[in-house]
Design an enzyme around this catalytic site. Structure first.
Site, PDB file in Angstrom:
ATOM      1  N   LYS A 201       0.847  -1.197   0.000  1.00 17.50           N
ATOM      2  CA  LYS A 201       0.000   0.000   0.000  1.00 17.50           C
ATOM      3  C   LYS A 201       0.877   1.239   0.000  1.00 17.50           C
ATOM      4  O   LYS A 201       1.236   1.780   1.047  1.00 17.50           O
ATOM      5  CB  LYS A 201      -0.941   0.000   1.207  1.00 17.50           C
ATOM      6  CG  LYS A 201      -2.147   0.932   1.011  1.00 17.50           C
ATOM      7  CD  LYS A 201      -2.984   0.532  -0.193  1.00 17.50           C
ATOM      8  CE  LYS A 201      -4.118   1.482  -0.464  1.00 17.50           C
ATOM      9  NZ  LYS A 201      -4.874   1.144  -1.670  1.00 17.50           N
ATOM     10  N   SER A 399      -8.420   0.081  -5.765  1.00 19.94           N
ATOM     11  CA  SER A 399      -8.668   0.323  -4.347  1.00 19.94           C
ATOM     12  C   SER A 399     -10.159   0.525  -4.091  1.00 19.94           C
ATOM     13  O   SER A 399     -10.943  -0.401  -4.248  1.00 19.94           O
ATOM     14  CB  SER A 399      -7.832   1.508  -3.851  1.00 19.94           C
ATOM     15  OG  SER A 399      -7.460   1.325  -2.500  1.00 19.94           O
TER      16      SER A 399
END
Length: 611
Positions: A201, A399
Site C-alpha cells: 500500500k 482500491s
C-alpha cells in the site's frame, strides 16, 4: 488583442447576470432566452460525398460529460480545449465506418497531445475502432511534427504515417516518477503518522519516505512491464516490427529523428503538411484549386444523425451507463468526483426504474474514501438483485474503485487498466512543531482518556495509534471478505493477491480479479445479453446533464473557442519545470479531497502516473 475577447465575454456575462439580479429574472429563464437566440440558427453539419473525418489528437477525451458548474467555469475562463466523451468518440468512429460519404480518417497529431492525460486503456478502445475503420477498406492517414508514444500508439494503425522533416518521435519505454514530500513536511514542522494494512500500500509513502520502498518499486516495475509489453506487441503488429526490435530502439535511441523513424519502418513518409493535404485532396477527389481537402472534424461529425446507418438506437428498454470518474469522496461530492451519497442515489433511482434493464458501471477512479466506497457498493449489491450490473474499468479502477466493483455480475478491463490495490490506510497529521516554532501552544482539558483523539495539536500516542490501527484492520478484513464473496475466490488466494498491490488488467485477469478483457462496448454488449434484450435497447447515461445545459453551454463554448483561436489565444504546453510544480499542486489537491469521516482510505498511491 488576446485579452480583448476574454474581457468582452466576461463583461457581457457580468452584465447579463447583473440584469438577472436587478430584474429578478430566474437563471432558468435567462438560460432559456440565451438558448433560444443560439438555437435560432440551423447548425446541423453538412457531410459531402467523399469526405475525410479529421480527428484532432489534441482533443480532451473523458469518460463523462462535464457537469453544469464545470461548463460555466470553462465558459468564464475562455480557454476551452476541444472535448468529447469516450462514448461519443467510439460511436462517431463507428458511424464513419458505416457512412458511404466518408472515405477516410485523418489523425492530426501536430500539436501537444491531450491524449497524454488519458491512460492506455482508453486509447486501446479508440485504437480498436480505428482498426475496424481501416479493415472496412477506408483509409487512415496520420501526420505529426512530434509523436509521443501515446500519439504513436493511435497513429500506428494508419495506412500512412507522415512525420515532419524537423519532427521527432518517442520510442523510449515507460517510467513512473513519484514525488515524495516527507522531507518538506519535516522541514516545515508538520508531523505525519500512518496506519495501514498491506505491504504494497504505497499511498502513504510520499508522506513518510524519501524514496520508493522495495515492495512499491516491485509492483510499479511489474505494472510498467505489462503496459510496455502491450504497447510493443500492439504497435509492432501493425508496423510489422517485433517487440524485440522496438525494445532495441528504446534501449539505444529513445528519441528518433524523422529520417531515422522512416528508416526503421515506423513511418511511411517524411513530409510537410501541404504534401499531406495534396494526398488527401486526391483521396477526396477535391479540386486542385481548393484550399484544402473535403473534410469534417470529429466533433461536428458527432452531431450528424446516424439513424439511417443503424448506429443510433431507440427503444423503451434502457441500459444505464453510470460514469464513476474521479476521487471517491464522502457526501455528495463535486463535478469530477464520485460522491458516495450522490452515486448511491443514482443507483437507487436506476434500480427502481423499470425501463432500465441492465447497468454498466464505467469506472475511472484511483479510489478514496472507504466510507463512500461502502455506501456505493451497497447500492450495487441491491441493484444486482434486481437487474444485471456489469463493470467496465477504464484507465484506472483500483482500491476503493475495486471495492465498489467487487460484487458486480462481471468485470471488464483492458490489458493496460490499473486495478487491484486492495488495501487500507490512514494518514494522521499534526502541527505541533510548526505551531511551537511560531509561538503557538495548546492546553487541553478532557473528561476521558481519548476525548481529544482527533486533535492535530500533537502526535498520537501508541495507545491512540492502536485504536486507529484496529479500525484500519477491520476495514481491510471487510474489503477482503467482499472480494472473496463477490469474485468467488478462496480467502487464502485473496489474502495473497491483496496487500494493497496494484495490478495491470491482463494480470488481474490471470489471477481472477477481472473476468474479461474488453472495453466499454464489450461491457454494454454483455449487459444486453444478460438482460436478454437482443438488439432492442438504448443507452441512457448517468449522471444526467440537462439538455439545456449541454446544448446551450456546449454550443456557446465551442463558438467562444473559435473566436479565441482566431484571436490567437491558445493553451501553451507546460515546460518540464512547470510540470513538476503542477504535480506538486495535484498532490495538495488530493489532500483537500480526503474527507472520509473516519480518516480511512482505500486509494492508489497519490498521483500515480505512467510517463
Amino acid at each position: 488583442m488576446r485579452n480583448f475577447f476574454k474581457q468582452t465575454f466576461a463583461s457581457l456575462l457580468g452584465t447579463v447576470l447583473g440584469l438577472m439580479i436587478f430584474f429578478g429574472i430566474s437563471t432558468t429563464g435567462i438560460l432559456l432566452l440565451l438558448f433560444a437566440v443560439t438555437a435560432s440558427r440551423d447548425t446541423t453539419p453538412e457531410v459531402k460525398d467523399q469526405s475525410v473525418v479529421v480527428f484532432d489528437l489534441s482533443m480532451n477525451i473523458t469518460d463523462s460529460a462535464p457537469g453544469s458548474s464545470e461548463l460555466l467555469q470553462r465558459a468564464l475562463s475562455g480557454a476551452e480545449a476541444p472535448r468529447m466523451t469516450l462514448r461519443s468518440v467510439l460511436d462517431t468512429l463507428e458511424k464513419a465506418r458505416l457512412d458511404p460519404r466518408i472515405v477516410g480518417i485523418y489523425l492530426d497529431a501536430r500539436t501537444t497531445s491531450a491524449s497524454d492525460s488519458m491512460g492506455f486503456a482508453s486509447l486501446t478502445e479508440i485504437r480498436q475502432e480505428l482498426e475496424k475503420f481501416r479493415e472496412s477498406g477506408k483509409k487512415v492517414v496520420a501526420y505529426g511534427v512530434g509523436l509521443s508514444q501515446k500519439d504513436y500508439y493511435l497513429s500506428s494503425v494508419a495506412d500512412t504515417i507522415v512525420l515532419n522533416p524537423i519532427g521527432l518521435m518517442e520510442v523510449k519505454g515507460l517510467s513512473s516518477q513519484p514525488m515524495f514530500l516527507a522531507g518538506a513536511l519535516e522541514k516545515f514542522g508538520l508531523g505525519v503518522q500512518v496506519v495501514r494494512v498491506g505491504k504494497f500500500k504505497g499511498g502513504i509513502e510520499p508522506f513518510i519516505l524519501n524514496e520508493l520502498s522495495p515492495e512499491n518499486r516491485e509492483q510499479i516495475q511489474k505494472l510498467l512491464d505489462d503496459v510496455w509489453a502491450d504497447w510493443r506487441t500492439t504497435v509492432g503488429s501493425n508496423r510489422k516490427i517485433t517487440p524485440q526490435q522496438l525494445q532495441a530502439i528504446a534501449d539505444t535511441q529513445g528519441i528518433l529523428t524523422a529520417s531515422e523513424a522512416q528508416a526503421r519502418g515506423l513511418v511511411e513518409q517524411v513530409g510537410y503538411m501541404d504534401e499531406v493535404v495534396a494526398d488527401l485532396k486526391k483521396l477526396t477527389a477535391s479540386d486542385e484549386t481548393d484550399r484544402s481537402f473535403r473534410q469534417i472534424n470529429l466533433r461536428n461529425y458527432a452531431q450528424v444523425s446516424g439513424k439511417s446507418l443503424g448506429v443510433e438506437r431507440t427503444s423503451q428498454n434502457k441500459i444505464a451507463v453510470v460514469y464513476a470518474e474521479g476521487d471517491i469522496v464522502d457526501g455528495r461530492g463535486e463535478d469530477g468526483q464520485i460522491g458516495g451519497d450522490r452515486f448511491a442515489k443514482i443507483l437507487n433511482q436506476i434500480r427502481q426504474d423499470n425501463d432500465v434493464k441492465a447497468v454498466v458501471l464505467r469506472m475511472n477512479t484511483p479510489g478514496g474514501s472507504a466510507t463512500a466506497s461502502e455506501v456505493i457498493q451497497r447500492e450495487v449489491e441491491l441493484t444486482r438483485q434486481v437487474k444485471p450490473v456489469v463493470v467496465s474499468m477504464g484507465d484506472v479502477a483500483a482500491s476503493g474503485g475495486y471495492w465498489i466493483a467487487s460484487d458486480s455480475n462481471r468485470i471488464f478491463a483492458e490489458p493496460t487498466t490499473i486495478t487491484g490495490s486492495i488495501g487500507v490506510f490512514g494518514v494522521l497529521f499534526n502541527g505541533q512543531k510548526l505551531a511551537n516554532d511560531n509561538g503557538i501552544t495548546w492546553d487541553t482539558v478532557t473528561t476521558g482518556t481519548y476525548a481529544d483523539l482527533q486533535t492535530v495539536a500533537r502526535p498520537k500516542s501508541p495507545q491512540e495509534l492502536e485504536i486507529y490501527q484496529r479500525s484500519v484492520n477491520r476495514i481491510y478484513e471487510l474489503f477482503l471478505d467482499k472480494v472473496v464473496q463477490g469474485r468467488k475466490l478462496p480467502a487464502q488466494k485473496v489474502a495473497e493477491i491483496a496487500q494493497g498491490r496494484v495490478w495491470s488488467g491482463i494480470t488481474a485477469k490471470e489471477i481472477g480479479l477481472v473476468d474479461e478483457i474488453g472495453g466499454l462496448n464489450a461491457a454494454v454488449k454483455y449487459a444486453a445479453q444478460e438482460a436478454k434484450l437482443d438488439n432492442d435497447w438504448q443507452l441512457q447515461e448517468y449522471p444526467r446533464v440537462s439538455t439545456l445545459e449541454e446544448r446551450f453551454f456546449g454550443r456557446a463554448i465551442q463558438e467562444i473557442t473559435t473566436i479565441l483561436e482566431m484571436a490567437g489565444v491558445s493553451v501553451q504546453p507546460s515546460n518540464p519545470l512547470m510540470m513538476q510544480f503542477e504535480k506538486l499542486q495535484q498532490e495538495m489537491l488530493i489532500l483537500q479531497k480526503m474527507n472520509d469521516p473516519y480518516g480511512i482510505y482505500t486509494r492508489l498511491p497519490f498521483n500515480f502516473r505512467l510517463e
